[in-house]
Design a protein around this motif. Sequence first.
Motif, PDB file in Angstrom:
ATOM      1  N   VAL B  37      41.624  45.623  49.603  1.00 38.23           N
ATOM      2  CA  VAL B  37      40.268  45.599  49.058  1.00 38.23           C
ATOM      3  C   VAL B  37      40.089  44.420  48.108  1.00 38.23           C
ATOM      4  O   VAL B  37      39.120  43.663  48.197  1.00 38.23           O
ATOM      5  N   THR B  40      39.915  41.199  49.999  1.00 40.67           N
ATOM      6  CA  THR B  40      38.641  41.026  50.691  1.00 40.67           C
ATOM      7  C   THR B  40      37.536  40.658  49.722  1.00 40.67           C
ATOM      8  O   THR B  40      36.734  39.756  49.987  1.00 40.67           O
ATOM      9  N   VAL B  41      37.502  41.368  48.584  1.00 42.35           N
ATOM     10  CA  VAL B  41      36.438  41.094  47.615  1.00 42.35           C
ATOM     11  C   VAL B  41      36.545  39.659  47.101  1.00 42.35           C
ATOM     12  O   VAL B  41      35.556  38.935  47.022  1.00 42.35           O
ATOM     13  N   LEU B  44      35.419  37.310  49.858  1.00 40.82           N
ATOM     14  CA  LEU B  44      33.958  37.274  49.984  1.00 40.82           C
ATOM     15  C   LEU B  44      33.319  36.533  48.822  1.00 40.82           C
ATOM     16  O   LEU B  44      32.381  35.755  48.999  1.00 40.82           O
ATOM     17  N   ALA B  45      33.875  36.753  47.619  1.00 37.51           N
ATOM     18  CA  ALA B  45      33.322  36.059  46.449  1.00 37.51           C
ATOM     19  C   ALA B  45      33.469  34.546  46.618  1.00 37.51           C
ATOM     20  O   ALA B  45      32.542  33.785  46.341  1.00 37.51           O
ATOM     21  N   PRO B 274      31.170  43.378  34.412  1.00 39.96           N
ATOM     22  CA  PRO B 274      30.290  42.261  34.791  1.00 39.96           C
ATOM     23  C   PRO B 274      29.142  42.084  33.807  1.00 39.96           C
ATOM     24  O   PRO B 274      28.733  40.954  33.516  1.00 39.96           O
ATOM     25  N   ILE B 277      30.502  40.238  30.723  1.00 38.62           N
ATOM     26  CA  ILE B 277      30.714  38.807  30.989  1.00 38.62           C
ATOM     27  C   ILE B 277      29.359  38.110  31.128  1.00 38.62           C
ATOM     28  O   ILE B 277      29.126  37.026  30.578  1.00 38.62           O
ATOM     29  N   THR B 315      34.685  33.343  37.043  1.00 37.92           N
ATOM     30  CA  THR B 315      34.082  34.566  36.509  1.00 37.92           C
ATOM     31  C   THR B 315      34.353  35.747  37.430  1.00 37.92           C
ATOM     32  O   THR B 315      34.726  36.838  36.972  1.00 37.92           O
ATOM     33  N   ALA B 316      34.172  35.526  38.739  1.00 40.96           N
ATOM     34  CA  ALA B 316      34.392  36.616  39.686  1.00 40.96           C
ATOM     35  C   ALA B 316      35.831  37.100  39.605  1.00 40.96           C
ATOM     36  O   ALA B 316      36.093  38.312  39.585  1.00 40.96           O
ATOM     37  N   VAL B 319      36.366  39.189  36.491  1.00 41.56           N
ATOM     38  CA  VAL B 319      35.787  40.531  36.582  1.00 41.56           C
ATOM     39  C   VAL B 319      36.646  41.424  37.461  1.00 41.56           C
ATOM     40  O   VAL B 319      36.917  42.582  37.113  1.00 41.56           O
ATOM     41  N   VAL B 320      37.111  40.882  38.592  1.00 41.73           N
ATOM     42  CA  VAL B 320      37.961  41.687  39.469  1.00 41.73           C
ATOM     43  C   VAL B 320      39.218  42.115  38.736  1.00 41.73           C
ATOM     44  O   VAL B 320      39.601  43.294  38.757  1.00 41.73           O
ATOM     45  N   ARG B 348      38.166  48.953  43.791  1.00 38.32           N
ATOM     46  CA  ARG B 348      36.767  48.647  44.060  1.00 38.32           C
ATOM     47  C   ARG B 348      35.933  48.730  42.796  1.00 38.32           C
ATOM     48  O   ARG B 348      34.726  48.919  42.862  1.00 38.32           O
ATOM     49  N   ALA B 351      33.914  51.953  41.972  1.00 36.63           N
ATOM     50  CA  ALA B 351      32.650  52.050  42.688  1.00 36.63           C
ATOM     51  C   ALA B 351      32.295  53.496  42.948  1.00 36.63           C
ATOM     52  O   ALA B 351      33.162  54.302  43.260  1.00 36.63           O
TER      53      ALA B 351
END
Lengths: 313, 352
Positions: B37, B40-41, B44-45, B274, B277, B315-316, B319-320, B348, B351
């Motif tokens: 996960v 993948t995140v 995608l980011a 998020p 930040i 930043t992404a 956050v992850v 996730r 989530a």
Amino acid sequence: MRTSTRAQGRRPALPAALTALWRIPSARVALLVLAGIAFLAVFGEALAPHDPIKQYTDEVLQGPSAAHLLGTDYVGRDVLSRLMAGTRLSVLGAVEAVLIGAALGVPTGLASVWLGPRLEWISLRISDTLVILPFTVFAIAVAGTLGNGLQQAMIAVGVLISPTFYRITRSVALGLRKAQYVEAAELMGATEWWTLRTHIWSKVLPNVAVTSAQATGSALLVVASLSFLGLGVTPPAPTWGGMLSADLGYLAQQPWAPIFPVALMMATVGSLNLLADAIRDVTGAAPRRRRRRRRGISHVPAPRKEQHDVVPV
Amino acid sequence: MSLTATAATGWGAVRGRGERLARVRGWAVSLRGVVLVTATVLFLASLITFALGALSDSNPAAAVLGETATEEDIARMNHEFGLDRPLVVQYLSWVGNALTGDLGRSWFTTIPVTDSIRTALPVDLSIAALALLLALVIGGSAGIGAALSNGGILDRGVTLVCSLLGTLPPFVMGMGLIVLFSVKLQLLPAGGYVALEQDPVQWLRFAILPSFALSLDVASSIARQLRTSLVGELHQNYAIGAEMRGFRRRRVLFGHVLRNAAGPTLAVIGLAIPLVIGGAVVTEKLFALPGIAQLSLDAAEKGDVPVVLGTLLVTAVIVVAASLVVNILQNLLNPAARRSDGVARAARGGAR
């Protein structure tokens, strides 16, 4: 409860839902405030006592007076007129972002339930990715690459809002898919499209309405933050966030100046939140926060309630 | 959703000899889930970030030279920055370099993006960390106080303040703090920054107002969630039982209930990262701090694409990473969440 079942008929009647909403005092206040804001958004510019960008250079940073009811800002522009004229851009931006978010999130949320595990997994990951991107940083990046404008900013905010819609739609649809009457309809040969239109949509809609009201409120705050950063609307055009940004430099002279845009914003966002709560109460949409979250159960409305909501035709 | 199904079976079924084996297997499965996960995140980011750059019609020559750039200039500088290669190659080399800590060079200053970010990031991170700490203290005590006086004045007061805070843009409280502490009382500076490693005391003087302003939003979410879960837990049988056996409510709360109520609160904190930040960016502008916001806003204004993309990607990743930490904490705290899907859910970002 009687009114709520009426509003929840097979074909959700908007007037009935509105009547039920009107009976709740807090919703009445909220609707009145929002109607006022909508009025300002449409006619604010025409009704403003002064030209919102005209600079009365000899009346800079004035307090409230008869000529300028809420005073003037650092270049002598009339604060009241700027507030009234700025309503349109401030509100329209948020509404546009929410519409984009709903248009992206609701269909994908429904689709994720039906289109098989692989696409479901991918759509969940996309939603996770969009959730982790902070609004402001993403909007700055969009402004830096695609240009700084209202449309770009709103698309950026809309895209980041879409997971909210995706999740709520998905969780409602997921719960309903297992409901007995939906399974019964499918066993009797109803097509997926028919079940979707007849059974699912009327249950998804109230949730989308609640989410929209809440999301508009938060989008309004995000838009204010963006105009505070100088993104979206270009400076001479008035917005609430932009006015706050201008006030920042003159806090020593006019510490009370931010109060006016802030009060308008609080009234709008507060009304939207009250309205969201009222729609939830009236339609029986799934509550957003449940204690059970910690057990990892997603926000599926309790089956007992679903069946209770259905009105036999 | 498979999560719900696994959650329903629970640990209770696994007992005896197979227990340890099952636990190890559960961890292995969940670890695989986390890695998959998270990867993948992050992928995608990076894809979204790169797509922004690819969709942009700005190029280094036009950005630096403006209207005077000729066709040859554009072609030459595009070649210099590798923009004449196919998009797939560009993406792969960008991500490959990013993995080794190289985010390219600014189109204007040709300073490596990583260096600029490295000097700006500590500002935001230290402010955000202090803000989270303050939010935990403020939100935690408000939530506990509200739950203890369930229905009382304190409870209603906390609820009212929380809902009012929710209707304000995050930077407004910061403006209020500037008016109060800098303009009226003249106790603290309204802006500026001293690095933490240079002088911690001065750093605190400059950082306390921004952090406090930033913390309020999260503090109100924490207070609200903590109050809700505490009140809910206090009605559970074990809490009522403990009270009936003569323990004081306070003792029950701190000894038994708090640990159980902390799980959802941690989830709220995970979701708020998020926001913290993103809010740090606004706060930074408000208090004129030399951080990421200033860097990326300047870059965005000039159309300096590598810097803008670099900040978004970093930043992404932050956050992850932060969400992962929060949710692993949540996992450690709450044995019930330590099921095979626990950590996968953690990845996730808690989530829903």
